[in-house]
Design an enzyme around this catalytic site. Sequence first.
Site, PDB file in Angstrom:
ATOM      1  N   SER A 151       0.626  -1.334   0.168  1.00 48.67           N
ATOM      2  CA  SER A 151       0.022  -0.104   0.044  1.00 48.67           C
ATOM      3  C   SER A 151       1.003   1.313   0.049  1.00 48.67           C
ATOM      4  O   SER A 151       1.678   1.475  -1.038  1.00 48.67           O
ATOM      5  CB  SER A 151      -1.006  -0.098   1.222  1.00 48.67           C
ATOM      6  OG  SER A 151      -2.032   1.029   1.098  1.00 48.67           O
ATOM      7  N   ASP A 304      -2.319   6.166  -3.825  1.00 49.21           N
ATOM      8  CA  ASP A 304      -1.031   5.509  -3.522  1.00 49.21           C
ATOM      9  C   ASP A 304      -0.582   4.616  -4.338  1.00 49.21           C
ATOM     10  O   ASP A 304      -1.213   4.124  -5.552  1.00 49.21           O
ATOM     11  CB  ASP A 304      -1.467   5.253  -1.948  1.00 49.21           C
ATOM     12  CG  ASP A 304      -2.348   4.002  -1.986  1.00 49.21           C
ATOM     13  OD1 ASP A 304      -3.197   4.065  -2.858  1.00 49.21           O
ATOM     14  OD2 ASP A 304      -2.450   3.272  -1.025  1.00 49.21           O
ATOM     15  N   ASP A 306      -0.687   1.373  -4.784  1.00 49.59           N
ATOM     16  CA  ASP A 306      -1.549   0.199  -5.127  1.00 49.59           C
ATOM     17  C   ASP A 306      -3.210   0.852  -5.386  1.00 49.59           C
ATOM     18  O   ASP A 306      -4.177   0.061  -5.685  1.00 49.59           O
ATOM     19  CB  ASP A 306      -1.799  -1.055  -4.265  1.00 49.59           C
ATOM     20  CG  ASP A 306      -2.465  -0.817  -3.090  1.00 49.59           C
ATOM     21  OD1 ASP A 306      -2.199   0.415  -2.591  1.00 49.59           O
ATOM     22  OD2 ASP A 306      -3.020  -1.559  -2.396  1.00 49.59           O
ATOM     23  N   ASP A 308      -5.682   2.218  -3.969  1.00 48.30           N
ATOM     24  CA  ASP A 308      -6.953   1.745  -2.924  1.00 48.30           C
ATOM     25  C   ASP A 308      -7.131   2.859  -2.293  1.00 48.30           C
ATOM     26  O   ASP A 308      -8.123   3.238  -1.678  1.00 48.30           O
ATOM     27  CB  ASP A 308      -6.771   0.605  -2.392  1.00 48.30           C
ATOM     28  CG  ASP A 308      -5.454   0.567  -1.213  1.00 48.30           C
ATOM     29  OD1 ASP A 308      -4.917   1.625  -1.430  1.00 48.30           O
ATOM     30  OD2 ASP A 308      -5.398  -0.467  -0.561  1.00 48.30           O
TER      31      ASP A 308
END
Length: 579
Positions: A151, A304, A306, A308
Amino acid sequence: MSTIDLATQARVDRWLTEEYDSETVAAVQQLIDSNQETELVDSFYKALEFGTGGLRGIMGVGSNRINKYTLGQATQGLANYLKKQFPDQPLKVAVSYDSRNNSQKLGHLVADVFSANDIEVYLFEELRPTPMLSYAVRHFGCQSGVMLTASHNPKEYNGYKAYWNDGGQLVAPHDKNVIDEVNAIQSVRDIQFDRKAEHIHLVKEDFDETYIQANKALSINPDIVAAQKDLKIVFSPIHGTGITLVPKILKAWGFENIHIVAEQAEPNGNFPTVVYPNPEEEEAMSIAMKQGKELDADIVMATDPDADRVGLAVKNHAGEIQLLNGNQIGSLLTYYVLSARKDKGQLRGNDFVVKTIVTTNLISDIATSFSVKTEETLTGFKFIGEIMTKLEGQENYLVGGEESYGFLVGDLVRDKDAVNSCAFIAEMAAYFKSRGKSLFDVLTELYTTYGCYQEKLISLTKKGKAGAEEIQQMMADLRANLPTSLGGIAVKEVRDYHASVATSPADGSTKAIDLPKSDVLQFITVDGDVISARPSGTEPKIKFYCSVKTPLQDASDYDQTAIKLEEKVTRIMADIVKD
């Protein structure tokens, strides 16, 4: 004199055997020979465990690090568990990865282990956002899925998010059961690493369109978007996967005035332009905000690595680009979805929204005013996904989110989705612009209607074994010396989510908390302030949250009121945050 305990030393010795490849053995021996005892202990003092976001850790050798063996063991344990849970079904899993260093390599390793266990694997050919993995699990009818990502953590980290057949991250009892299966693997020889190519199916770029069109069908006001197609948008993927889908979905939605932050457009696991690739940090948003100011943008968004989580900056009353926090973004999205649906006659009697226990109560205030139910759950979007799955077919999920910049509109996936959120934030901005309002205007209107909220998060980083022990001790000390007042304001209720009980200090009365156990302490003052303390499940941090509220008579009073609330937050935090 060595301070390495016997259990840790046993793990070190195991990793020096011929079970492990020569490169790994040499790396462990180097730690020993160079007298890096602290690093050696931190690498081996425990095995990685599933937290709120799965496995996450620093890359390197050792049982407490992200590497081919820890992820191989996790994948073999998950494969063994799937075979037990679905004994009479052909097994399918989806695997994806983000822009982090080694993510692609580790993604292929995970796919190899699954295929070696005769499980069909839908492996993304190229890096893609985490929500795409959740969507793929549901679309392809998989029993599980794995996303290789850490993340928004620093570049040294990587991780392994495991998903169940509903597209949500593993929750109880599956998370603990998988760990039991992982721990049952006694030898690296029990891990099947040998790839079976016939079981691996590549998910190609054309799958993007399936996901984009499914999201586009959720749009509430496509006509207004068409009329506001020139809405000026600045977007940064912060060197992550957002570049693969956010510009595509904004264009598919109908937006034509999109400006990508060139310095941060290229995926790069070293995240060269930021200290932390986290849109919660103003520093990570600074380049995009600068461009937004230069272009006089309506909105500035950044995702960010990834994709999400999404950060958002908007023009304030002075015309300056101002960063909003996650509570403010979630409140705006909730208000937009509910008000726009009400305008269209699309609200139903069984609608609901979801927030976590550390997320602003402004969201539930808004929902109540629309006669929409609010579900509240523990921190971590996997718990929001769990509620969505539990109520699927009975009640209608509209929107959910958490203060840590994770949101989801509609029920296509079971995880926070910054791609979906970017599209809806842009639609929301277009909708209110068509009514002569900026998002900042709407936010201050919410404060005058429901009360002016001010929130703050303080995170203390405590790395390694010593840090983990220090965090445990901080929570133990807090429980042993519960404050009766914070910032000079009496505490009227203490909620201990680990003990599953809420206590009134005034008379000692108690009531049960109907949520899974979690290491969280929460204090409610007589003013209605909410202060929470919890160790992070994904980072070496302990987090302290504070939310305060006061009436706001007029939007013109906002700046002065916000200053007073910030002073109150500072006083409260000084009484509870001890570093």
